[in-house]
Design an enzyme around this catalytic site. Structure first.
Site, short mmCIF file in Angstrom:
data_model
loop_
_atom_site.label_atom_id
_atom_site.label_comp_id
_atom_site.label_asym_id
_atom_site.label_seq_id
_atom_site.Cartn_x
_atom_site.Cartn_y
_atom_site.Cartn_z
N ASN A 101 0.83 -1.22 0.00
CA ASN A 101 0.00 0.00 0.00
C ASN A 101 0.86 1.26 0.00
OD1 ASN A 101 0.97 0.09 2.59
ND2 ASN A 101 -1.02 -0.07 3.62
N SER B 293 10.71 -11.77 13.77
CA SER B 293 11.79 -10.91 14.24
C SER B 293 12.42 -11.48 15.49
CB SER B 293 11.20 -9.53 14.56
OG SER B 293 12.10 -8.76 15.31
N THR C 235 12.89 -9.89 17.88
CA THR C 235 12.21 -9.23 19.00
C THR C 235 11.42 -10.24 19.83
OG1 THR C 235 10.93 -7.27 19.57
CG2 THR C 235 10.05 -8.57 17.77
N TYR D 65 4.13 -4.22 18.78
CA TYR D 65 4.75 -4.72 17.55
C TYR D 65 5.21 -6.16 17.74
CZ TYR D 65 8.54 -5.65 14.24
OH TYR D 65 9.37 -6.24 13.30
N LYS E 259 4.08 -10.11 16.07
CA LYS E 259 4.94 -11.18 15.52
C LYS E 259 4.64 -12.50 16.24
CE LYS E 259 7.08 -8.64 12.53
NZ LYS E 259 6.61 -8.68 11.15
N PHE F 296 17.43 -10.97 12.51
CA PHE F 296 18.15 -10.21 13.54
C PHE F 296 18.19 -8.75 13.07
CE2 PHE F 296 19.01 -13.00 17.06
CZ PHE F 296 18.30 -14.09 16.59
N ASP G 113 15.40 -2.09 25.87
CA ASP G 113 16.52 -2.63 25.10
C ASP G 113 17.16 -3.84 25.79
OD1 ASP G 113 16.55 -1.12 22.85
OD2 ASP G 113 18.35 0.04 23.34
#
Ligand code: NAD
Ligand code: UD1
Length: 348
Positions: free
Chosen positions: A34, A129, A131, A153, A157, A182, A300
């Site tokens: 999109n 991910s 993550t 987010y 996943k 990664f 983090d």
């Protein structure tokens, strides 16, 4: 006959590099995007870079949640497989606007899966991910590590990985590969396609790149007191072209019988600190990157890098490039396109 692949999000950073490698590998590609976070200029350049193979690329500017439009595309072409990149990916924005992320990433994926099933296309490669490993207790991260979500987010996943496994359990005709990337960095060695984030970049290397071309004054280093070689965070940076090639390896794997729903890390297995990455970029660009040392960024992790054995063994794929090549190619892209696909009077 050439295999026909639908690539969602194919105008984006990783998607455009993957589409180029696929075209060069002889695949026929239909991209659905999109253009929410990308430019059609990326695909025009991919077409050019692909030479004669460029004629095998078709683009539809369509949102994945637009089911009738997606149905039409599937009615026109019989796809052998889908590579699904399309999604929103800014961690901070997902915390501010969780419903936007759930709507876009989850509804988009569910709509895609429904249309695939109704057209008998049951082969999928999905962009997950690292993550999903959260703040891992040890490294390297193997695919069996416990999973968690530190942001909306990340939760999209995790949910999509779970949805894919459930679909396979309900219908063993599905073949699904979940790729946990990664930290993708760098650009195509031609310097004609690369990463072009909208607004202020969240990730390290796009930020460093914008300092080198004079768009930002300095890098804020988030955290200098980690238990790492120099106190800064350690990540597994992977060249985007290696990552793109990983998708071709995954597509080949889909032709194995009974692969079910499998997950693979795509990383190099090497950890690099923020300061090491900055030094490599300074060497490649011959630009000084001014640093401001600051506190840790909330959420983090300290050290994250991949266990790569499963992908090496089962996908027959291994990253070829190191951080010097990543920085060289990123600088080549930045030097040729200091404002990405836009112009210097754009709002970025
Ligand atoms: P990107 O934003 O450059 O590309 C994503 C593309 O999807 C964009 O072109 C965007 O316009 C499109 N898109 C988004 N929502 C859509 C929708 N509803 N319908 C149609 N198109 C839509 O991001 P990227 O870095 O290329 O990432 C690709 C995928 O890989 C994403 O799913 C991302 O979450 C995942 N991923 C990225 C990284 C990273 O660091 N770049 C790391 C791990 C995983
Ligand atoms: C971030 C996301 C992660 C996502 C990944 C790839 C967070 C908390 N995590 O991870 O969910 O999958 O990007 O898109 O946002 N750094 C600085 N200064 C900066 C930017 C980054 O020092 O301006 C440091 C970070 O603290 C980290 C390293 O650089 O140590 C890499 O950061 P980044 O590129 O944002 O990637 P991740 O932290 O791995």
């Amino acid at each position: 006959m050439a295999k026909s692949i639908l690539v969602t999000g194919g105008a984006g950073y990783i998607g455009s590099h993957t589409v180029l490698q696929l075209l060069l590998g002889g695949y026929s590609i239909v991209v659905v995007d999109n253009l929410d976070n990308s430019s059609d200029i990326a695909l025009k350049r991919v077409k050019e870079l692909a030479g004669d193979f460029g004629k095998n690329l078709v683009f539809h500017q369509v949102d994945l949640r637009d089911k009738p439009a997606l149905e039409k595309i599937f009615a026109r072409t019989k796809f052998d497989a889908v590579i699904h990149f399309a999604g929103l990916k800014a961690v901070g924005e997902s915390v501010q606007k969780p419903l936007l992320y759930f709507n876009n990433n989850l509804t988009g994926t569910i709509t895609l899966l429904e249309v695939m099933a109704s057209h008998g296309c049951k082969q999928l490669v999905f962009s997950s991910s690292a993550t999903v490993y959260g703040c891992p207790k040890e490294v390297p991260c193997t695919e069996e590590f416990p999973l968690s979500a530190a942001s909306p987010y990340g939760r999209t996943k995790l949910f999509i990985e779970g949805i894919c496994c459930d679909i396979y359990r309900s219908d063993s005709e599905w073949k699904i590969i979940l790729l946990r990337y990664f930290n993708p960095v760098g650009a195509h060695p031609s310097g004609h396609i690369g990463e072009d984030p909208r607004g202020i970049p969240n990730n390290l290397m796009p930020y460093v790149q914008q300092i080198a071309v004079g768009r930002r004054p300095h890098l804020t280093v988030y955290g200098t007191d980690y238990s790492t070689k120099d106190g800064t965070g350690v990540r597994d940076y992977i060249h985007v072209v290696d990552l793109a090639d990983g998708h071709i390896a995954a597509l080949c794997k889909l032709s194995d019988a009974n692969i079910g729903c499998e997950v693979y890390n795509l990383g190099t297995g090497k950890g690099t600190s923020v300061l090491e990455m900055v030094a490599a970029f300074e060497k490649a660009s011959r630009k000084k990157i001014p640093l401001v040392m600051a506190a840790r960024r909330p959420g983090d992790a300290e050290i994250v890098y991949a266990a790569t054995e499963k992908a090496e063994r089962e996908l027959n794929w291994k990253a070829k490039y190191g951080i010097d090549e990543m920085c060289r190619d990123q600088w080549n892209w930045a030097g040729k396109n200091p404002y990405g696909y836009g112009s210097s009077d754009s709002t970025n």
